[in-house]
Write a protein that holds these residues in place. Structure first.
Motif, PDB file in Angstrom:
ATOM      1  N   LYS A   1      -7.143  -2.082   0.904  1.00  0.00           N
ATOM      2  CA  LYS A   1      -6.184  -1.056   1.311  1.00  0.00           C
ATOM      3  C   LYS A   1      -5.183  -0.778   0.205  1.00  0.00           C
ATOM      4  CE  LYS A   1      -2.727  -0.019   4.874  1.00  0.00           C
ATOM      5  NZ  LYS A   1      -2.056  -0.512   6.106  1.00  0.00           N
ATOM      6  N   VAL A   2      -4.656  -1.837  -0.405  1.00  0.00           N
ATOM      7  CA  VAL A   2      -3.665  -1.676  -1.465  1.00  0.00           C
ATOM      8  C   VAL A   2      -4.278  -1.019  -2.701  1.00  0.00           C
ATOM      9  CG1 VAL A   2      -2.194  -2.928  -3.085  1.00  0.00           C
ATOM     10  CG2 VAL A   2      -2.171  -3.545  -0.664  1.00  0.00           C
ATOM     11  N   TYR A   3      -5.458  -1.486  -3.112  1.00  0.00           N
ATOM     12  CA  TYR A   3      -6.118  -0.884  -4.272  1.00  0.00           C
ATOM     13  C   TYR A   3      -6.382   0.607  -4.048  1.00  0.00           C
ATOM     14  CZ  TYR A   3      -7.165  -5.552  -6.236  1.00  0.00           C
ATOM     15  OH  TYR A   3      -7.087  -6.815  -6.773  1.00  0.00           O
ATOM     16  N   SER A   4      -6.777   0.958  -2.834  1.00  0.00           N
ATOM     17  CA  SER A   4      -7.079   2.352  -2.526  1.00  0.00           C
ATOM     18  C   SER A   4      -5.823   3.212  -2.544  1.00  0.00           C
ATOM     19  CB  SER A   4      -7.765   2.445  -1.156  1.00  0.00           C
ATOM     20  OG  SER A   4      -7.963   3.795  -0.786  1.00  0.00           O
ATOM     21  N   LYS A   5      -4.800   2.774  -1.836  1.00  0.00           N
ATOM     22  CA  LYS A   5      -3.582   3.578  -1.681  1.00  0.00           C
ATOM     23  C   LYS A   5      -2.837   3.742  -3.004  1.00  0.00           C
ATOM     24  CE  LYS A   5      -0.683   5.305   1.581  1.00  0.00           C
ATOM     25  NZ  LYS A   5      -1.037   6.133   2.733  1.00  0.00           N
ATOM     26  N   THR A   6      -2.815   2.694  -3.818  1.00  0.00           N
ATOM     27  CA  THR A   6      -2.044   2.734  -5.073  1.00  0.00           C
ATOM     28  C   THR A   6      -2.785   3.433  -6.216  1.00  0.00           C
ATOM     29  OG1 THR A   6      -2.888   0.551  -5.713  1.00  0.00           O
ATOM     30  CG2 THR A   6      -0.797   0.619  -4.500  1.00  0.00           C
TER      31      THR A   6
ATOM     32  N   ALA B 159       0.838  -1.198   0.000  1.00  0.00           N
ATOM     33  CA  ALA B 159       0.000   0.000   0.000  1.00  0.00           C
ATOM     34  C   ALA B 159       0.875   1.252   0.000  1.00  0.00           C
ATOM     35  CB  ALA B 159      -0.931  -0.009   1.206  1.00  0.00           C
ATOM     36  N   LYS B 160       1.334   1.621  -1.167  1.00  0.00           N
ATOM     37  CA  LYS B 160       2.182   2.799  -1.350  1.00  0.00           C
ATOM     38  C   LYS B 160       1.510   3.772  -2.310  1.00  0.00           C
ATOM     39  CE  LYS B 160       6.387   1.948   0.593  1.00  0.00           C
ATOM     40  NZ  LYS B 160       7.237   2.911   1.322  1.00  0.00           N
TER      41      LYS B 160
END
Length: 379
Positions: free
Chosen positions: A94-99, A49-50
């Motif tokens: 979380k990852v889909y949102s953050k990236t 999540a970056k």
């Protein structure tokens, strides 16, 4: 094996669309690959999540444009990835949102994958992994488009198109591969085997802004200004390495692919933009440990062996005790004590998963003087 390279100064959607349309045109048109009604899985690099500006993940605008072009050709698109750590729906969200992938899906109508199932795949071309569990949505896709990010890697020197398909393995099963294939050569062979099990039809590398230094997550964003594409991932990686000035034989995946007859640099035809105009003045690549030609150094005993072996080291003032290192550590060598990571070096296999997935960049790779002299160099 053609590799098409085009330039883009930034991630503006209009510029990316023009750039990718030119690339696909050079490849015979996207319609050559995508037929109406096809299920197309786009596999970006979503390591963790970056934010896009951290340059640790494939930029969402590149995925956005590819989705729109595939849809225009009649494809039905899903975005599929297994990030580092546990493979579950909360982490994927979380990852889909953050990236930025969630926004891409909202705008384009592409489906974000939340199917956690895997399929067993026979892999006859593999050296080690003759049978392997791959994400079910990738197995069921009619076409896979592999959209990687150009980055350095603490263990494998470089990560690009071939290594990106390691994300077709579900969650913490990736840690199991690190544990079972703990030396560099066996792990690189494992990455090649996994790639062969998935065989994406198109391979694209986001090299507009890559990552140098302590990649694949804790390095420094580096402007390059290009996008690469090929039907051959090994050739695509070879061209990317030429751009950043790295000898492909220093990258275990490419070196071993050549030995296995999967890659021949003499057959690579680099088209499009002039590579010399994309090459940065410098590109910091922590090189892989040299393979010892003899075992003579080991005769000096355990002290010498320990001295030349790179190890992860925690910087206590940066560590927040989140425990992500504990979750991803294959040999269970990491623990949290008094809100700080502690490493049991007797168990540590130097896979650097803790370094790769630390959200605070609190873990570095130790290279003492003797180790640098005997095992490391800067490329």
């Amino acid at each position: 094996m053609d590799v098409i390279i085009n330039t883009s100064e930034n991630y503006r959607l209009d510029r990316l669309e023009a750039c990718l349309e030119e690339i696909f045109s050079e490849m015979g048109g996207l319609e050559k690959f995508v037929k109406p009604g096809m299920k197309v899985a786009i596999k970006p690099n979503l390591l963790m999540a970056k934010k896009p500006e951290d340059a640790a993940t494939t930029h969402p605008n590149i995925v956005h444009v590819i989705v729109k072009l595939v849809q225009k050709a009649g494809g039905i698109v899903s975005i599929v990835e297994s990030p580092g750590g546990p493979y579950n729906i909360p982490l994927l969200k979380k990852v889909y949102s953050k990236t930025g992938m969630e926004e891409v899906a909202d705008i384009t109508g592409a489906e974000l994958n939340f199917d956690l199932r895997v399929n067993k795949v026979d892999n006859p071309e593999a050296l080690y992994l003759k049978s392997i569990q791959i994400l079910k949505p990738l197995c069921e896709a009619d076409l896979i488009i592999n959209v990687a990010k150009l980055k350095t890697h603490g263990l494998m020197v470089y990560t690009g198109a071939v290594k990106n398909m390691f994300g077709s393995i579900a969650g913490l099963e990736k840690s199991d591969y690190h544990l079972r294939m703990s030396d560099n050569t066996r792990f690189a062979e494992c990455l090649i085997d996994i790639f062969l099990a998935t065989k994406p039809s198109l391979n694209i590398i986001d090299a507009i802004i890559g990552m140098e230094g302590d990649g694949p997550s804790a390095g420094v964003p580096k402007y390059i200004g290009g996008i690469l594409a090929s039907t051959d991932a090994f050739a695509c990686d070879y061209a990317a390495l030429k751009i950043i000035g790295v000898d492909y034989r220093k990258v275990p995946v490419l070196k071993l692919a050549e030995e296995r007859g999967l890659f021949d640099k003499e057959k690579v035809n680099i088209c499009g933009a002039d590579i010399s105009k994309l090459q940065p003045d410098s590109f910091d690549v922590p090189a892989i440990a040299r393979e010892k030609k003899t075992n003579s150094l080991l005769s000096f005993g355990k002290f010498i062996k320990k001295s030349i072996h790179p190890l992860p080291v925690v910087t206590e003032e940066y560590c927040i005790g989140c425990g992500k290192c504990v979750v991803v550590c294959p040999p269970k060598a990491a623990k949290i004590d008094n809100n700080t990571m502690i490493i049991d070096y007797k168990k540590c296999i130097s896979c650097f998963c803790c370094h790769e997935f630390c959200p605070e960049k609190a873990i570095s790779i130790k290279r003492n003087l003797l180790g640098r002299l005997l095992r490391y160099r800067r490329v």
